[in-house]
Design a protein around this motif. Structure first.
Motif, short mmCIF file in Angstrom:
data_model
loop_
_atom_site.label_atom_id
_atom_site.label_comp_id
_atom_site.label_asym_id
_atom_site.label_seq_id
_atom_site.Cartn_x
_atom_site.Cartn_y
_atom_site.Cartn_z
N MET A 276 1.00 -1.11 0.39
CA MET A 276 -0.18 -0.21 0.18
C MET A 276 0.81 0.86 -0.01
SD MET A 276 -3.29 1.38 3.12
CE MET A 276 -4.07 -0.34 2.74
N ARG A 277 0.76 2.30 -0.74
CA ARG A 277 1.30 3.60 -1.16
C ARG A 277 0.87 4.79 0.30
NH1 ARG A 277 0.85 5.67 -6.49
NH2 ARG A 277 3.27 6.01 -6.74
N ILE A 278 1.91 5.44 1.06
CA ILE A 278 1.74 5.89 2.11
C ILE A 278 0.91 7.84 1.22
CG2 ILE A 278 2.76 7.62 3.12
CD1 ILE A 278 4.85 5.64 3.37
N LYS A 279 -0.15 8.03 1.84
CA LYS A 279 -0.93 8.59 1.23
C LYS A 279 -0.62 10.02 1.33
CE LYS A 279 -5.08 7.79 1.85
NZ LYS A 279 -6.27 7.93 2.04
N THR A 280 0.65 11.34 0.76
CA THR A 280 0.93 11.65 1.67
C THR A 280 0.29 13.43 1.01
OG1 THR A 280 3.31 11.18 1.59
CG2 THR A 280 3.48 13.30 1.87
N LEU A 281 0.56 13.80 2.18
CA LEU A 281 -0.58 15.75 1.61
C LEU A 281 1.09 16.65 2.39
CD1 LEU A 281 -2.52 17.62 0.79
CD2 LEU A 281 -2.39 17.84 3.82
N LEU A 282 0.69 17.68 0.90
CA LEU A 282 1.97 18.94 0.78
C LEU A 282 1.70 20.00 1.68
CD1 LEU A 282 4.15 17.80 -1.91
CD2 LEU A 282 4.49 17.01 0.17
N ALA A 283 2.09 21.05 2.80
CA ALA A 283 1.46 21.75 3.22
C ALA A 283 2.41 23.11 3.59
CB ALA A 283 1.03 21.55 4.40
N ASP A 284 2.33 24.08 2.51
CA ASP A 284 3.49 25.13 2.48
C ASP A 284 2.71 26.13 2.13
OD1 ASP A 284 5.99 26.56 1.73
OD2 ASP A 284 7.40 24.59 3.16
N LYS A 285 3.39 27.37 2.47
CA LYS A 285 3.12 28.51 0.70
C LYS A 285 3.52 29.12 -0.27
CE LYS A 285 0.54 30.89 4.48
NZ LYS A 285 -0.02 32.36 5.01
N GLY A 286 5.09 28.07 0.04
CA GLY A 286 5.60 28.51 -1.26
C GLY A 286 5.82 27.57 -2.53
N ASP B 241 7.35 12.13 -5.80
CA ASP B 241 6.77 11.76 -6.53
C ASP B 241 7.60 10.73 -7.15
OD1 ASP B 241 4.21 12.64 -6.95
OD2 ASP B 241 4.68 14.39 -8.70
N PRO B 242 8.50 10.53 -7.44
CA PRO B 242 9.64 9.46 -7.98
C PRO B 242 9.23 7.76 -7.20
CG PRO B 242 11.16 11.00 -8.80
CD PRO B 242 9.21 11.39 -7.10
N VAL B 243 9.18 7.88 -5.56
CA VAL B 243 9.57 6.91 -4.63
C VAL B 243 7.90 6.18 -4.89
CG1 VAL B 243 9.60 6.78 -1.85
CG2 VAL B 243 10.22 8.72 -2.97
N GLU B 244 8.10 4.90 -5.09
CA GLU B 244 7.14 4.52 -5.55
C GLU B 244 6.19 3.75 -3.90
OE1 GLU B 244 5.98 -0.67 -6.52
OE2 GLU B 244 7.92 0.77 -8.02
N ARG B 245 5.79 4.10 -2.39
CA ARG B 245 5.63 3.86 -1.33
C ARG B 245 4.52 4.98 -1.48
NH1 ARG B 245 8.37 1.36 3.46
NH2 ARG B 245 6.48 1.60 3.71
N ILE B 246 4.86 5.77 -2.33
CA ILE B 246 4.20 7.02 -1.61
C ILE B 246 3.77 8.08 -2.84
CG2 ILE B 246 5.35 9.62 -0.81
CD1 ILE B 246 7.69 8.90 0.22
N ILE C 281 14.85 13.97 3.52
CA ILE C 281 12.78 13.94 2.91
C ILE C 281 11.72 12.57 3.15
CG2 ILE C 281 10.88 15.36 1.32
CD1 ILE C 281 13.40 17.22 1.40
N ILE C 282 12.95 11.48 1.66
CA ILE C 282 12.43 10.43 1.47
C ILE C 282 12.15 9.43 3.11
CG2 ILE C 282 12.85 8.32 0.50
CD1 ILE C 282 13.69 10.62 -1.77
N ASP C 283 13.36 9.53 3.75
CA ASP C 283 13.06 8.64 4.47
C ASP C 283 12.04 8.87 5.32
OD1 ASP C 283 15.17 6.89 3.60
OD2 ASP C 283 16.77 7.74 4.79
N SER C 284 12.15 9.94 6.20
CA SER C 284 11.36 10.98 7.14
C SER C 284 10.12 10.94 6.46
CB SER C 284 11.03 12.91 7.69
OG SER C 284 10.62 13.08 8.01
#
Length: 120
Positions: free
Chosen positions: A1-11, A23-28, A111-114
């Protein structure tokens, strides 16, 4: 199962950079990008991400926004992105419920490891 990830930043540059790294990380799976606290709250409620990477020092994305999101969706895990890993900044983020943090100038691998480790 992939890790659903939301990015939150004003920039825009930060969001583009995080997406390019993750994006290129298959598990994310990047499920959304929030540019303000209102968008972040709505996306957390609607998308139910596993992990949210949030610039907790940006106006509106601080401790209260994290607390509110966790009240509504307690299984979501937050990673604070911080330019200032001082004890005061970290304690504020951790007290709000952030699971981990990364420095804004960290490398791609960190970042990926985190994301991978925070979701486990």
């Amino acid at each position: 199962m992939r890790i659903k990830t939301l990015l939150a930043d004003k920039g825009e540059v930060a969001l583009l950079g995080l997406r390019a790294i993750l994006d290129p990380v298959e598990r994310i799976a990047i499920v959304g990008e929030a540019r303000n606290a209102g968008e972040m709250q709505a996306m957390i409620a609607g998308l139910r991400p596993d992990v949210v990477l949030v610039d907790h020092t940006a106006e509106g994305f601080g401790a209260e926004a994290v607390r509110e999101a966790l009240r509504r969706e307690p299984r979501t895990r937050f990673i604070a992105i911080t330019p200032d890993p001082s004890q005061v900044a970290l304690m504020s983020a951790l007290r709000a419920g952030v699971a981990s943090y990364i420095k804004k100038d960290c490398g791609r691998g960190e970042i990926i490891d985190s994301v991978l480790h925070t979701a486990d």
